[in-house]
Design a protein around this motif. Structure first.
Motif, short mmCIF file in Angstrom:
data_model
loop_
_atom_site.label_atom_id
_atom_site.label_comp_id
_atom_site.label_asym_id
_atom_site.label_seq_id
_atom_site.Cartn_x
_atom_site.Cartn_y
_atom_site.Cartn_z
N PHE A 205 -8.29 4.19 4.52
CA PHE A 205 -8.46 2.86 3.94
C PHE A 205 -8.14 1.76 4.96
O PHE A 205 -8.34 0.58 4.70
N ASP B 180 -11.02 -3.69 -3.51
CA ASP B 180 -10.04 -2.99 -2.66
C ASP B 180 -8.84 -2.53 -3.49
O ASP B 180 -8.34 -1.42 -3.30
N PRO C 77 -8.82 -4.19 4.37
CA PRO C 77 -9.13 -5.33 3.51
C PRO C 77 -8.65 -6.64 4.12
O PRO C 77 -7.62 -6.69 4.80
N ASP D 198 -9.44 -8.52 -2.33
CA ASP D 198 -10.70 -8.24 -3.02
C ASP D 198 -10.40 -7.27 -4.17
O ASP D 198 -9.81 -6.21 -3.95
N TRP E 141 0.83 -1.20 0.00
CA TRP E 141 0.00 0.00 0.00
C TRP E 141 0.87 1.26 0.00
O TRP E 141 0.63 2.19 -0.78
N THR F 13 -12.27 -1.28 8.46
CA THR F 13 -12.19 -0.99 7.03
C THR F 13 -11.02 -1.68 6.33
O THR F 13 -10.92 -1.64 5.11
#
Length: 212
Positions: A173, A131, A198, A128, A67, A196
């Motif tokens: 996120f 996401d 993922p 996902d 990320w 929240t």
């Protein structure tokens, strides 16, 4: 060559500028121009092609936090254009004036978003897809918003503005580095995550802690 072309486009118009004029202004031959660029529009977006290649190499290096790696890739793009804001503003002005260039710009922006999306799916197996595409779109949108502040104004926009916005995106996120507590060393491991976050990221962090 890019600077010479953009100066001519800005001064006399994109359609009114010939390849011969660009080559002459850059001090190269017409054949050299076509060896490096396929056409006038390729000159306008030459930096993006180089940046996309550089980001592919950067993301392929492997990162412990995918990320944050996407956010850092965004910062690299912004830093490139912020290094020469006047050239970036001239390019922006030319693109705004030519419908065909505006359409290509939209496609170019999507290529960054798709690169980030594909990287997250590869780096986080089982993520996902919503996401992955959601975070890629969010980072791209934030980058473009901050970059437009630079392009539409006359002052420098420090990279810290973008970093702060991206840090906020990571928090929203649920994937920022401070989102987890240290697990205990007892037989029972309790992991706390934001609602929240993922599922794929939760699994990655748990696996990382257990392996450590």
């Amino acid at each position: 060559m890019v600077a010479a072309a953009l100066e001519l486009f800005d001064a006399q118009g994109f359609d009114q500028t010939s390849v011969d004029q660009i080559a002459q202004a850059a001090g190269i031959s017409r054949s050299t121009f076509f060896r490096q660029f396929g056409g006038k529009d390729d000159v306008v977006f030459a930096d993006h092609e180089l940046l996309l290649d550089e980001l592919r190499v950067f993301l392929a290096q492997g990162h412990s936090d995918p990320w944050s790696a996407v956010c850092e890739a965004s910062v690299q793009v912004f830093t490139h254009f912020a290094a020469d804001p006047e050239l970036a503003r001239r390019r922006y002005a030319v693109v705004r004036q030519v419908p065909a260039l505006r359409e290509r710009e939209i496609v170019t922006v999507f290529r960054y978003e798709r690169l980030f999306d594909e990287y997250l799916r590869e780096a986080l197996p089982g993520i996902d897809p919503l996401d992955a595409v959601g975070f890629a779109a969010l980072v791209t949108a934030i980058h473009n918003h901050v970059l437009r502040q630079l392009l539409r104004g006359t002052k420098k926009v420090p990279v810290t503005v973008l970093r702060a916005a991206l840090d906020d995106a990571l928090r929203r996120f649920g994937v920022d580095g401070a989102a987890t507590r240290e697990p205990s060393a007892d037989d029972v491991v309790v992991a706390v995550f934001p609602r929240t976050m993922p599922t794929a990221e939760m699994a990655r962090r748990v696996r990382e802690r257990l392996d450590g």
